[in-house]
Design a protein around this motif. Structure first.
Motif, short mmCIF file in Angstrom:
data_model
loop_
_atom_site.label_atom_id
_atom_site.label_comp_id
_atom_site.label_asym_id
_atom_site.label_seq_id
_atom_site.Cartn_x
_atom_site.Cartn_y
_atom_site.Cartn_z
N PHE A 130 0.80 -1.24 0.00
CA PHE A 130 0.00 0.00 0.00
C PHE A 130 0.83 1.28 0.00
N LYS A 187 -4.00 11.99 3.82
CA LYS A 187 -3.93 10.92 2.81
C LYS A 187 -2.76 9.94 3.00
N SER A 226 -0.86 6.18 3.30
CA SER A 226 -1.02 4.93 2.52
C SER A 226 -1.89 3.94 3.29
N ASN A 264 -12.02 4.34 1.68
CA ASN A 264 -12.11 3.06 0.96
C ASN A 264 -10.96 2.14 1.37
N LYS A 299 -9.85 -0.46 0.09
CA LYS A 299 -8.98 -0.92 -1.01
C LYS A 299 -7.83 0.06 -1.24
N GLU A 300 -8.07 1.33 -0.89
CA GLU A 300 -7.05 2.36 -1.14
C GLU A 300 -6.23 2.71 0.10
N MET A 301 -6.90 2.77 1.25
CA MET A 301 -6.22 3.23 2.46
C MET A 301 -6.74 2.42 3.65
#
Ligand code: ACM
Length: 384
Positions: A138, A196, A198, A222, A224-226
Motif C-alpha cells: 500500500f 492521505k 497509505s 475506501n 482498497k485504497e487506504m
C-alpha cells in the motif's frame, strides 16, 4: 495414597469494563481447555478448579485480585490479563510471592520476568510482518491511531521504527481515551482524509474499536485504497461492529478462526459442543488462552506439582499442537514460538489469510535479531 485433591488455578479476565469483549473470549478459551482436561480425567486424576474474579478492565483491581488469589485462594498459577497496563500491576505480585502468570495476549515486548509465560505475539511475530506487508502493498506513509495507555505507545514506537527503516514516514499519530466513543474518532478521521496516508495503523483496543471503523466508513474512506492495519482488531471486535464495517481491513496475528487445519477444526468442534451452539467466534487471544492451559497441564503431569520451581523446568522448552500449529515455549525468553500471519477481513466477519509463515518464528521480545527469518516460507495469496 494417590492425591485426589482438586487443583485450584487463578483466572483473571474481565467480564466488565473497556476490554470486556475480548477478555471474555480469553475466559472462554481458558474454560474450554479446563473442561477438556477435566473430561479426560483431570491432571493425574485431580480436577482442575478455576478460581475466577472479574478485574473489570481495571489495572489496580488486577493487582488486588492477584494478591487475593495467591494469599487467600492459595493458587500457584494465574491465567490472566489483556491490557499491558494490567499485566504490569500483576507482575510485582507474582514476583513478590514467586508465583506464575500465564499471559495470553499480544503485547509491546521489551519485558522478561521469570514469573511470567508469554503466549501472545511479541513485535517480531506480528508488527514486523504487518509493516512489511503494508508498506509493500500500500505504500509507506503511515498514520497511527491508538488507545491512550502503555501498549499502543510502545507498539507504535516499534511500528514507526519499522516503517522508517523502509524509508517510509509517519504522517500522524493520535490517541483516544480507553472507551472512546465515535465523537473522538471523527476529527481524527477528518485529519486522515486531509493527510492521505497509505494506510492507518490502529492500536485502538477494546469496546471502542468499532467506532474507529464506523467513523472511517461514514467518512467514505475506501479500504482498497487506504486500509486500517491492526494487531488488535480480531474476530471478536468484528462480530461486535458487523462484518461490513471491517471488510477489507487487515490484522496480523498467529491465529485466525478461519485457519483450515485438523487441530483448529477439532478445537472449534469441542468449543461448539461446550457452548451448545454452532455460532462461535474465536480469535488469537482465545487461542493463546486455550493452548497455554494445556501447556500448563502437561508440565504439571510431568512434574507432579505446579509450584514454580517444579513446573518451570517442564514448561520451558515444551511444545503443544495448537490450532495455529505446533507452538513451543522458548526457555530463554519465556515467550512462545508462533506463526505470523496477515489476514484481510472478509464479508463473513472472518479473515482471509493473505500471507503466513510456514514455520514458527522464534520470539525476540527485545527485537535483537528480528529481521532474520520472519517469513521463512510464505504463501502469497494477495489480490488486493
Ligand atoms: C495489550 O495491551 N497488550 C493489547
Amino acid at each position: 495414597m494417590a492425591n485426589h485433591d482438586p487443583i485450584r488455578v487463578g483466572v483473571l479476565f474481565s467480564k466488565t469494563g473497556v476490554t470486556a469483549l475480548i477478555e471474555q473470549s480469553q475466559l472462554s478459551g481458558t474454560m474450554l481447555a479446563i473442561s477438556e482436561i477435566n473430561s479426560a480425567g483431570g491432571i493425574d486424576g485431580r480436577e482442575v478448579v478455576p478460581v475466577y474474579y472479574d478485574p473489570q478492565s481495571n489495572p489496580a483491581l488486577h493487582s488486588v485480585l492477584a494478591e487475593r488469589l495467591v494469599l487467600t485462594d492459595k493458587v500457584n498459577v494465574i491465567f490472566g490479563c489483556y491490557m499491558s497496563s494490567t499485566r504490569k500491576t500483576v507482575l510485582p505480585v507474582v514476583e513478590k510471592w514467586n508465583r506464575l502468570l500465564f499471559y495470553p495476549t499480544l503485547y509491546e515486548g521489551f519485558e522478561f520476568s521469570n514469573n511470567v509465560i508469554y503466549t501472545g505475539a511479541a513485535p517480531n511475530q506480528n508488527s514486523v510482518q504487518l509493516a512489511d506487508f503494508m508498506t509493500t502493498n500500500f505504500g509507506s506513509r503511515m498514520y497511527i491511531v491508538g488507545s491512550n495507555y502503555i501498549y499502543p505507545y510502545e507498539s507504535n514506537r516499534t511500528m514507526t521504527e519499522l516503517v522508517l527503516q523502509r524509508n517510509g514516514e509517519k504522517v500522524g499519530e493520535r490517541y483516544v481515551a480507553l472507551g472512546a466513543t465515535q465523537e473522538e474518532f471523527d476529527p481524527i478521521i477528518a485529519d486522515i482524509k486531509k493527510k492521505k496516508p497509505s494506510f492507518i495503523f490502529s492500536t485502538v483496543v477494546g469496546n471502542s474499536t468499532q467506532y474507529l471503523y464506523k467513523a472511517y466508513a461514514e467518512a467514505g474512506l475506501n479500504a482498497k485504497e487506504m486500509p486500517i492495519a491492526s494487531l488488535t482488531t480480531s474476530e471478536a471486535e468484528i462480530r461486535e461492529m458487523g462484518a461490513e464495517l471491517a471488510a477489507g481491513h487487515y490484522t496480523a496475528a498467529p491465529y485466525f478462526q478461519s485457519l483450515d487445519n485438523e487441530v483448529n477444526a477439532a478445537v472449534l468442534a469441542s468449543y461448539r459442543k461446550l457452548l451448545g451452539t454452532d455460532d462461535v467466534t474465536t480469535n488469537m487471544c482465545w487461542e493463546a488462552a486455550y493452548f497455554q492451559v494445556h501447556l500448563y497441564a502437561n508440565a504439571f503431569r510431568a512434574s507432579g506439582s505446579d509450584e514454580i520451581e517444579a513446573l518451570l523446568p517442564h514448561l520451558l522448552g515444551s511444545e503443544f499442537l495448537a490450532p495455529q500449529g505446533r507452538v513451543r515455549i522458548d526457555p530463554t525468553t519465556h515467550h512462545t514460538c508462533l506463526y505470523p500471519r496477515v489476514g484481510r477481513a472478509n464479508a463473513k466477519g472472518q479473515f482471509t489469510i493473505v500471507r503466513e509463515a510456514k514455520r514458527a518464528v522464534h520470539p525476540d521480545p527485545y527485537l535483537v535479531t528480528y529481521s532474520l527469518g520472519d517469513w521463512t516460507a510464505r504463501i502469497d495469496a494477495l489480490d488486493v
